[in-house]
Design a protein around this motif. Structure first.
Motif, PDB file in Angstrom:
ATOM      1  N   GLY A 183      50.079  25.200  44.393  1.00  0.00           N
ATOM      2  CA  GLY A 183      51.480  25.188  43.987  1.00  0.00           C
ATOM      3  C   GLY A 183      51.698  25.198  42.485  1.00  0.00           C
ATOM      4  O   GLY A 183      52.821  25.406  42.023  1.00  0.00           O
ATOM      5  N   SER A 206      52.158  26.331  38.788  1.00  0.00           N
ATOM      6  CA  SER A 206      52.754  27.578  38.319  1.00  0.00           C
ATOM      7  C   SER A 206      51.851  28.307  37.324  1.00  0.00           C
ATOM      8  O   SER A 206      50.975  27.704  36.691  1.00  0.00           O
ATOM      9  CB  SER A 206      54.101  27.305  37.660  1.00  0.00           C
ATOM     10  N   LEU A 207      52.090  29.604  37.186  1.00  0.00           N
ATOM     11  CA  LEU A 207      51.340  30.388  36.209  1.00  0.00           C
ATOM     12  C   LEU A 207      51.594  29.878  34.784  1.00  0.00           C
ATOM     13  O   LEU A 207      50.682  29.846  33.960  1.00  0.00           O
ATOM     14  CB  LEU A 207      51.735  31.864  36.315  1.00  0.00           C
ATOM     15  N   ASP A 208      52.834  29.457  34.507  1.00  0.00           N
ATOM     16  CA  ASP A 208      53.146  28.945  33.171  1.00  0.00           C
ATOM     17  C   ASP A 208      52.381  27.655  32.867  1.00  0.00           C
ATOM     18  O   ASP A 208      51.930  27.437  31.742  1.00  0.00           O
ATOM     19  CB  ASP A 208      54.647  28.700  33.040  1.00  0.00           C
ATOM     20  N   GLU A 209      52.226  26.804  33.890  1.00  0.00           N
ATOM     21  CA  GLU A 209      51.480  25.562  33.686  1.00  0.00           C
ATOM     22  C   GLU A 209      49.996  25.852  33.498  1.00  0.00           C
ATOM     23  O   GLU A 209      49.321  25.202  32.686  1.00  0.00           O
ATOM     24  CB  GLU A 209      51.701  24.618  34.875  1.00  0.00           C
ATOM     25  N   HIS A 266      50.587  36.274  32.497  1.00  0.00           N
ATOM     26  CA  HIS A 266      51.357  37.246  33.273  1.00  0.00           C
ATOM     27  C   HIS A 266      50.874  38.678  33.025  1.00  0.00           C
ATOM     28  O   HIS A 266      50.984  39.528  33.918  1.00  0.00           O
ATOM     29  CB  HIS A 266      52.849  37.116  32.955  1.00  0.00           C
ATOM     30  N   THR A 313      50.916  38.466  39.466  1.00  0.00           N
ATOM     31  CA  THR A 313      51.330  37.669  40.631  1.00  0.00           C
ATOM     32  C   THR A 313      50.306  36.573  40.880  1.00  0.00           C
ATOM     33  O   THR A 313      49.159  36.643  40.407  1.00  0.00           O
ATOM     34  CB  THR A 313      51.429  38.536  41.905  1.00  0.00           C
ATOM     35  N   LYS A 314      50.708  35.578  41.666  1.00  0.00           N
ATOM     36  CA  LYS A 314      49.794  34.495  42.041  1.00  0.00           C
ATOM     37  C   LYS A 314      48.617  35.060  42.843  1.00  0.00           C
ATOM     38  O   LYS A 314      47.475  34.636  42.687  1.00  0.00           O
ATOM     39  CB  LYS A 314      50.559  33.503  42.910  1.00  0.00           C
TER      40      LYS A 314
END
Length: 207
Positions: free
Chosen positions: A48, A50-53, A66, A71-72
């Motif tokens: 869960g 995030s990409l930013d975290e 990114h 995408t994840k």
């Protein structure tokens, strides 16, 4: 004597090539940093995050993550492929040692890696990704390393002679399922214990 300030010399082809190499190397390092950070966080904190975290923890900008992984699912796949390549490198190092029992070391590491990345692999399965199709070269390289170590182990008599590399790879895949079924994928000790039980089946049978 002229008092004019000399104009900067335009960057020639050699300078441009050096700068380009430096940029590529920097991008490679950032990508590897993101992959290692993502793998650790997926294991410790779940999918869960995030990409930013992940970018923050890796010490890079969100745009870097990114750009490499839009995408994840793309990040999941890259993490899984990276793990295979790390295992290939471990297999190559073990092959160079000459240890006839090195097969067991590599298989143990493969099982541990599978347990650590169980959530990622489940996510890829749910998204209908097959690693053997997505990264055939990496998968083939890992199978090749297992085959080399299996052949040496068989010749040394530390592994039963009636087992093939295909069967060994199937055993490893089955070990992932066994570890998950026992809810042991979050415990290194328990997953290693189950892996050891499974690997004992590859040893020569008493006469």
């Amino acid at each position: 004597m002229s008092s004019r300030t000399p104009e900067p010399t335009p960057a020639g082809p050699t300078t441009a090539r050096v700068n380009d190499r430096e940029l590529r190397a920097d991008a490679r390092r950032n990508r590897e940093r993101v992959l290692r950070t993502a793998q650790q966080l997926f294991t410790s904190e779940g999918l869960g995050i995030s990409l930013d975290e992940i970018a923050r923890r890796a010490g890079v900008g969100p745009g870097t993550v990114h750009r490499h992984f839009p995408t994840k699912e793309a990040l999941y796949l890259a993490v899984a492929i990276d793990q295979i390549r790390q295992l290939v490198a471990e297999g190559e190092a073990l092959t160079a040692t000459g240890d006839p029992a090195a097969l067991f070391t590599l298989l143990s590491r493969m099982m541990a890696s599978g347990a650590e990345n169980a959530a990622v692999k489940s996510a890829l399965t749910a998204a209908e990704f097959d690693l053997r199709d997505a990264a055939p070269d990496a998968a083939a390289d890992l199978t090749h390393q297992v085959a080399l170590l299996l052949d040496r182990a068989c010749r040394a008599g530390v592994v039963r002679h009636d087992v093939t590399v295909g069967e060994v790879m199937a055993i490893v895949a089955g070990a992932f399922a066994a570890i998950r079924h026992a809810d042991a994928d979050t415990s290194r000790e328990r997953s290693a214990h189950i892996a050891q039980i499974i690997l004992d089946g590859l040893r020569p049978r008493p006469r």
